[in-house]
Write a protein that holds these residues in place. Structure first.
Motif, PDB file in Angstrom:
ATOM      1  N   LEU A  92       0.840  -1.199   0.000  1.00 53.30           N
ATOM      2  CA  LEU A  92       0.000   0.000   0.000  1.00 53.30           C
ATOM      3  C   LEU A  92       0.871   1.242   0.000  1.00 53.30           C
ATOM      4  O   LEU A  92       0.616   2.187  -0.751  1.00 53.30           O
ATOM      5  N   ALA A  93       1.904   1.237   0.812  1.00 52.61           N
ATOM      6  CA  ALA A  93       2.819   2.382   0.871  1.00 52.61           C
ATOM      7  C   ALA A  93       3.472   2.622  -0.492  1.00 52.61           C
ATOM      8  O   ALA A  93       3.597   3.763  -0.948  1.00 52.61           O
ATOM      9  N   ARG A  94       3.897   1.541  -1.156  1.00 58.88           N
ATOM     10  CA  ARG A  94       4.522   1.678  -2.474  1.00 58.88           C
ATOM     11  C   ARG A  94       3.563   2.315  -3.477  1.00 58.88           C
ATOM     12  O   ARG A  94       3.952   3.220  -4.242  1.00 58.88           O
ATOM     13  N   ARG A  95       2.327   1.852  -3.475  1.00 54.23           N
ATOM     14  CA  ARG A  95       1.352   2.376  -4.426  1.00 54.23           C
ATOM     15  C   ARG A  95       1.042   3.849  -4.169  1.00 54.23           C
ATOM     16  O   ARG A  95       0.913   4.636  -5.112  1.00 54.23           O
ATOM     17  N   LEU A  96       0.931   4.212  -2.916  1.00 51.17           N
ATOM     18  CA  LEU A  96       0.659   5.618  -2.594  1.00 51.17           C
ATOM     19  C   LEU A  96       1.832   6.508  -2.979  1.00 51.17           C
ATOM     20  O   LEU A  96       1.643   7.617  -3.493  1.00 51.17           O
ATOM     21  N   ARG A  97       3.053   6.040  -2.743  1.00 53.83           N
ATOM     22  CA  ARG A  97       4.235   6.826  -3.142  1.00 53.83           C
ATOM     23  C   ARG A  97       4.293   6.973  -4.655  1.00 53.83           C
ATOM     24  O   ARG A  97       4.673   8.033  -5.181  1.00 53.83           O
ATOM     25  N   LEU A  98       3.910   5.921  -5.358  1.00 53.84           N
ATOM     26  CA  LEU A  98       3.915   5.974  -6.821  1.00 53.84           C
ATOM     27  C   LEU A  98       2.899   6.994  -7.328  1.00 53.84           C
ATOM     28  O   LEU A  98       3.191   7.781  -8.241  1.00 53.84           O
ATOM     29  N   LEU A  99       1.722   7.007  -6.734  1.00 56.18           N
ATOM     30  CA  LEU A  99       0.697   7.974  -7.118  1.00 56.18           C
ATOM     31  C   LEU A  99       1.170   9.399  -6.851  1.00 56.18           C
ATOM     32  O   LEU A  99       0.991  10.296  -7.683  1.00 56.18           O
ATOM     33  N   ALA A 100       1.758   9.606  -5.688  1.00 58.08           N
ATOM     34  CA  ALA A 100       2.210  10.946  -5.311  1.00 58.08           C
ATOM     35  C   ALA A 100       3.376  11.420  -6.164  1.00 58.08           C
ATOM     36  O   ALA A 100       3.567  12.626  -6.358  1.00 58.08           O
ATOM     37  N   GLU A 129       0.087  14.200   8.705  1.00 63.39           N
ATOM     38  CA  GLU A 129       0.717  13.178   9.551  1.00 63.39           C
ATOM     39  C   GLU A 129       0.184  11.784   9.198  1.00 63.39           C
ATOM     40  O   GLU A 129       0.949  10.807   9.155  1.00 63.39           O
ATOM     41  N   ARG A 130      -1.107  11.704   8.902  1.00 60.60           N
ATOM     42  CA  ARG A 130      -1.697  10.410   8.518  1.00 60.60           C
ATOM     43  C   ARG A 130      -1.112   9.955   7.187  1.00 60.60           C
ATOM     44  O   ARG A 130      -0.838   8.769   6.983  1.00 60.60           O
ATOM     45  N   TRP A 131      -0.955  10.881   6.273  1.00 64.01           N
ATOM     46  CA  TRP A 131      -0.361  10.551   4.982  1.00 64.01           C
ATOM     47  C   TRP A 131       1.065  10.022   5.159  1.00 64.01           C
ATOM     48  O   TRP A 131       1.443   9.008   4.551  1.00 64.01           O
ATOM     49  N   ALA A 132       1.834  10.682   5.998  1.00 63.26           N
ATOM     50  CA  ALA A 132       3.209  10.254   6.241  1.00 63.26           C
ATOM     51  C   ALA A 132       3.262   8.840   6.794  1.00 63.26           C
ATOM     52  O   ALA A 132       4.121   8.033   6.404  1.00 63.26           O
ATOM     53  N   SER A 133       2.332   8.511   7.661  1.00 57.39           N
ATOM     54  CA  SER A 133       2.317   7.164   8.235  1.00 57.39           C
ATOM     55  C   SER A 133       1.919   6.126   7.184  1.00 57.39           C
ATOM     56  O   SER A 133       2.419   4.995   7.194  1.00 57.39           O
ATOM     57  N   LEU A 134       1.040   6.496   6.258  1.00 61.10           N
ATOM     58  CA  LEU A 134       0.602   5.568   5.219  1.00 61.10           C
ATOM     59  C   LEU A 134       1.727   5.248   4.238  1.00 61.10           C
ATOM     60  O   LEU A 134       1.914   4.091   3.848  1.00 61.10           O
ATOM     61  N   ILE A 135       2.482   6.252   3.839  1.00 60.39           N
ATOM     62  CA  ILE A 135       3.521   6.013   2.834  1.00 60.39           C
ATOM     63  C   ILE A 135       4.797   5.439   3.435  1.00 60.39           C
ATOM     64  O   ILE A 135       5.723   5.079   2.698  1.00 60.39           O
ATOM     65  N   GLU A 136       4.818   5.331   4.758  1.00 63.22           N
ATOM     66  CA  GLU A 136       5.971   4.727   5.435  1.00 63.22           C
ATOM     67  C   GLU A 136       5.594   3.426   6.141  1.00 63.22           C
ATOM     68  O   GLU A 136       6.376   2.876   6.917  1.00 63.22           O
ATOM     69  N   GLU A 137       4.396   2.909   5.844  1.00 71.07           N
ATOM     70  CA  GLU A 137       3.895   1.705   6.504  1.00 71.07           C
ATOM     71  C   GLU A 137       4.816   0.509   6.257  1.00 71.07           C
ATOM     72  O   GLU A 137       5.213   0.231   5.128  1.00 71.07           O
ATOM     73  N   THR A 138       5.176  -0.190   7.322  1.00 69.31           N
ATOM     74  CA  THR A 138       6.050  -1.358   7.211  1.00 69.31           C
ATOM     75  C   THR A 138       5.397  -2.638   7.729  1.00 69.31           C
ATOM     76  O   THR A 138       5.924  -3.730   7.518  1.00 69.31           O
TER      77      THR A 138
END
Length: 219
Positions: A92-100, A129-138
């Motif tokens: 999920l984090a990868r996909r969100l980073r790709l979109l951004a 802050e929520r966005w940051a946590s989503l794109i860094e989810e491990t």
């Protein structure tokens, strides 16, 4: 208005499409199964799913029958709820980073403030802050609101399935090919393109177009 032209999709029309997609995923049907069983042609179905034209009441009745719901359910505001989806965190984090990281359909760079404003307009509380946590989810598995992910996909103008069902590999390939094409067009100073405009062009064709554009630009 000309015979072949259509007005922009209304909020109601977009809700119907969203509800159809929501129910299709719930029952585990592919797009092809759905439009075939409902008696719709592939081109007819995709034009409406991509908001180029609206579904009519006969379409809604046929789709509801295949999806096992009442026609009224596909027009209801309640269909897309706030259930939690269990998804792979790193993916999920990868996909969100790709979109951004890709240009938007309008050629703009992503700004978190725009996303926050959009989500709040859709009655979804969100923060940088929520966005940051989503794109860094491990975490190997993360539980996220379906409504949040659907609205994020809407903001980025990509198929909602890209963020809600990772098993749909054809959707993943198509969306990521769209993003490659958007980035390529932006790099040469051209206008980017929306998912609606691309319709159901195969992912391989989108990637070839991007490759040809890059090759031409380098000459």
């Amino acid at each position: 208005m000309g015979r072949g032209s259509a007005a922009p999709s209304t909020e109601f029309s977009m809700r119907v499409v969203s509800n159809i997609e929501h129910r299709r995923q719930e029952v585990g049907k592919t797009h092809q199964q759905l439009f075939t069983e409902a008696g719709l042609s592939k081109n007819y179905y995709w034009k409406r799913l991509n908001h180029e034209l609206p579904f009519n009441t006969n379409d809604i009745d046929a789709l509801a029958r295949v999806l096992g719901v009442e026609p009224e359910d596909l027009t209801s505001k309640r269909m897309v709820g706030n259930r939690a989806l269990r998804l792979g965190g790193p993916e999920l984090a990868r996909r969100l980073r790709l979109l951004a990281g890709a240009p938007t359909a309008h050629g703009d760079e992503f700004r978190i403030s725009d996303l926050v404003d959009f989500l709040r307009s859709q009655e979804v509380e969100f923060s940088p802050e929520r966005w940051a946590s989503l794109i860094e989810e491990t975490a190997s598995v993360t539980s996220q609101s379906e409504k949040l992910l659907v609205e994020i996909a809407t903001f980025f103008d990509v198929d909602r399935v890209y963020l809600t069902n990772f098993a749909q590999e054809d959707v993943t390939e198509h969306v990521e090919a769209q993003l490659v094409l958007r980035t390529t067009l932006k790099q040469i100073g051209g206008a980017t393109v929306s998912a609606r405009a691309l319709g159901n062009v195969p992912a391989s064709a989108l990637l070839q177009i991007a490759k040809d554009i890059s090759a031409t630009d380098q000459k």
